[in-house]
Design a protein around this motif. Sequence first.
Motif, PDB file in Angstrom:
ATOM      1  N   GLU A 190       0.831  -1.201   0.000  1.00 18.92           N
ATOM      2  CA  GLU A 190       0.000   0.000   0.000  1.00 18.92           C
ATOM      3  C   GLU A 190       0.869   1.257   0.000  1.00 18.92           C
ATOM      4  O   GLU A 190       0.630   2.182  -0.788  1.00 18.92           O
ATOM      5  CB  GLU A 190      -0.916   0.003   1.228  1.00 18.92           C
ATOM      6  N   ASP A 191       1.859   1.305   0.888  1.00 19.05           N
ATOM      7  CA  ASP A 191       2.719   2.489   0.976  1.00 19.05           C
ATOM      8  C   ASP A 191       3.472   2.730  -0.324  1.00 19.05           C
ATOM      9  O   ASP A 191       3.648   3.884  -0.755  1.00 19.05           O
ATOM     10  CB  ASP A 191       3.709   2.333   2.138  1.00 19.05           C
ATOM     11  N   TYR A 192       3.907   1.654  -0.956  1.00 21.81           N
ATOM     12  CA  TYR A 192       4.648   1.768  -2.222  1.00 21.81           C
ATOM     13  C   TYR A 192       3.775   2.408  -3.303  1.00 21.81           C
ATOM     14  O   TYR A 192       4.191   3.366  -3.977  1.00 21.81           O
ATOM     15  CB  TYR A 192       5.129   0.390  -2.674  1.00 21.81           C
ATOM     16  N   VAL A 193       2.563   1.903  -3.469  1.00 18.18           N
ATOM     17  CA  VAL A 193       1.665   2.419  -4.503  1.00 18.18           C
ATOM     18  C   VAL A 193       1.285   3.866  -4.210  1.00 18.18           C
ATOM     19  O   VAL A 193       1.286   4.724  -5.106  1.00 18.18           O
ATOM     20  CB  VAL A 193       0.406   1.536  -4.623  1.00 18.18           C
ATOM     21  N   ILE A 194       0.972   4.166  -2.955  1.00 18.60           N
ATOM     22  CA  ILE A 194       0.583   5.532  -2.583  1.00 18.60           C
ATOM     23  C   ILE A 194       1.723   6.513  -2.845  1.00 18.60           C
ATOM     24  O   ILE A 194       1.502   7.622  -3.360  1.00 18.60           O
ATOM     25  CB  ILE A 194       0.142   5.582  -1.104  1.00 18.60           C
ATOM     26  N   GLU A 195       2.938   6.124  -2.521  1.00 17.82           N
ATOM     27  CA  GLU A 195       4.088   6.997  -2.770  1.00 17.82           C
ATOM     28  C   GLU A 195       4.310   7.220  -4.259  1.00 17.82           C
ATOM     29  O   GLU A 195       4.641   8.334  -4.696  1.00 17.82           O
ATOM     30  CB  GLU A 195       5.358   6.395  -2.146  1.00 17.82           C
ATOM     31  N   GLU A 196       4.118   6.176  -5.066  1.00 22.28           N
ATOM     32  CA  GLU A 196       4.255   6.317  -6.513  1.00 22.28           C
ATOM     33  C   GLU A 196       3.232   7.304  -7.073  1.00 22.28           C
ATOM     34  O   GLU A 196       3.522   8.076  -7.989  1.00 22.28           O
ATOM     35  CB  GLU A 196       4.083   4.947  -7.192  1.00 22.28           C
ATOM     36  N   ILE A 197       2.021   7.284  -6.490  1.00 17.81           N
ATOM     37  CA  ILE A 197       0.979   8.222  -6.923  1.00 17.81           C
ATOM     38  C   ILE A 197       1.310   9.639  -6.465  1.00 17.81           C
ATOM     39  O   ILE A 197       1.216  10.601  -7.239  1.00 17.81           O
ATOM     40  CB  ILE A 197      -0.403   7.779  -6.380  1.00 17.81           C
ATOM     41  N   LYS A 198       1.699   9.789  -5.196  1.00 20.54           N
ATOM     42  CA  LYS A 198       2.004  11.120  -4.662  1.00 20.54           C
ATOM     43  C   LYS A 198       3.183  11.763  -5.381  1.00 20.54           C
ATOM     44  O   LYS A 198       3.212  12.978  -5.581  1.00 20.54           O
ATOM     45  CB  LYS A 198       2.290  11.021  -3.164  1.00 20.54           C
ATOM     46  N   ASN A 199       4.172  10.952  -5.765  1.00 26.21           N
ATOM     47  CA  ASN A 199       5.349  11.478  -6.465  1.00 26.21           C
ATOM     48  C   ASN A 199       5.119  11.628  -7.963  1.00 26.21           C
ATOM     49  O   ASN A 199       6.028  11.999  -8.700  1.00 26.21           O
ATOM     50  CB  ASN A 199       6.552  10.563  -6.225  1.00 26.21           C
ATOM     51  N   LYS A 200       3.869  11.275  -8.395  1.00 25.21           N
ATOM     52  CA  LYS A 200       3.460  11.397  -9.791  1.00 25.21           C
ATOM     53  C   LYS A 200       4.232  10.489 -10.733  1.00 25.21           C
ATOM     54  O   LYS A 200       4.316  10.733 -11.943  1.00 25.21           O
ATOM     55  CB  LYS A 200       3.532  12.856 -10.264  1.00 25.21           C
ATOM     56  N   HIS A 201       4.825   9.421 -10.163  1.00 19.60           N
ATOM     57  CA  HIS A 201       5.379   8.375 -11.020  1.00 19.60           C
ATOM     58  C   HIS A 201       4.237   7.569 -11.625  1.00 19.60           C
ATOM     59  O   HIS A 201       4.373   6.987 -12.703  1.00 19.60           O
ATOM     60  CB  HIS A 201       6.309   7.462 -10.220  1.00 19.60           C
ATOM     61  N   LEU A 202       3.132   7.515 -10.904  1.00 21.54           N
ATOM     62  CA  LEU A 202       1.890   6.942 -11.409  1.00 21.54           C
ATOM     63  C   LEU A 202       0.871   8.071 -11.475  1.00 21.54           C
ATOM     64  O   LEU A 202       0.644   8.763 -10.487  1.00 21.54           O
ATOM     65  CB  LEU A 202       1.381   5.831 -10.490  1.00 21.54           C
ATOM     66  N   LYS A 203       0.253   8.255 -12.626  1.00 23.98           N
ATOM     67  CA  LYS A 203      -0.712   9.338 -12.826  1.00 23.98           C
ATOM     68  C   LYS A 203      -2.115   8.771 -13.024  1.00 23.98           C
ATOM     69  O   LYS A 203      -2.273   7.581 -13.317  1.00 23.98           O
ATOM     70  CB  LYS A 203      -0.300  10.182 -14.029  1.00 23.98           C
ATOM     71  N   PRO A 204      -3.146   9.615 -12.842  1.00 19.46           N
ATOM     72  CA  PRO A 204      -4.520   9.135 -13.034  1.00 19.46           C
ATOM     73  C   PRO A 204      -4.693   8.424 -14.369  1.00 19.46           C
ATOM     74  O   PRO A 204      -4.296   8.936 -15.419  1.00 19.46           O
ATOM     75  CB  PRO A 204      -5.348  10.424 -12.977  1.00 19.46           C
ATOM     76  N   GLY A 205      -5.271   7.213 -14.303  1.00 19.57           N
ATOM     77  CA  GLY A 205      -5.483   6.427 -15.507  1.00 19.57           C
ATOM     78  C   GLY A 205      -4.384   5.425 -15.793  1.00 19.57           C
ATOM     79  O   GLY A 205      -4.565   4.494 -16.583  1.00 19.57           O
ATOM     80  N   ASP A 206      -3.189   5.585 -15.164  1.00 18.44           N
ATOM     81  CA  ASP A 206      -2.093   4.643 -15.375  1.00 18.44           C
ATOM     82  C   ASP A 206      -2.422   3.280 -14.769  1.00 18.44           C
ATOM     83  O   ASP A 206      -3.027   3.190 -13.700  1.00 18.44           O
ATOM     84  CB  ASP A 206      -0.800   5.154 -14.737  1.00 18.44           C
TER      85      ASP A 206
END
Length: 242
Positions: A11-27
């Motif tokens: 969970e922490d890994y995915v959330i950090e990827e989203i917060k750091n914008k390595h993962l963007k909406p729709g990815d």
Amino acid sequence: MKQKAKYQIIEDYVIEEIKNKHLKPGDQIETEMQLSQRFGIGRLTVNRALINLANAGYITRIPGKGSFVQQATISKNLITSKGSFSEDMRSIGLKPGSRLIEYRLVTGKEAPEAAGFLRLGPEQRMHYFVRVRTGDDTPIAVSYTYLSAELIPVLDVRALDGSLNEYLRSIGIDSSGGVEYKMSAHLPTERQKELLGVNEAALLRNAHVTYNADDVPYEYVETYYLCTRYEYTFSTRGNKDS
């Protein structure tokens, strides 16, 4: 120190990827198998983490396709929130935008409902325009706006590609008289489907009238939002009678 549960690591890994914008909406995020191999954690535990992330609104799970980063959603309180669409977009890290579809001058006779809200007669004029509102160039809403030409005789059409509120403030028109809202749910017309790039979707219609400091209505707007991107809240807590 208590060791972090294995599912929380995912969970922490995915959330950090989203917060750091390595993962963007729709990815699309990594599969259960890929996450299991990356962290050396069993797939059942990975699945639990993904369920928790979906329940928390970070991702959407689509059977047979995978898990995707949830599109950012605006949640507005009708009582306390006064932000414009542009301010809403910036609040969730998206670049606001507008695409002008149509502009013309109309009379009260041509649009009697809007004229009634703006207290205009059948021969008095209004600026009428249709815009697609976007966040990071993705369509989020379609708005149909009427502005009183009695109060705003000249309108710079170039301003309609940006924030209308900011433009109106720049020419001395403000909303200090308040806003009246009316909301309802709708299915999109064929034209709205085309403008929003959807096949089937529920739309939230927010119709509002805006008043200036002299309590004169100057703006009537009907905006149709994709329900997956916008929600409105209302609470009476803290407003109890003394």
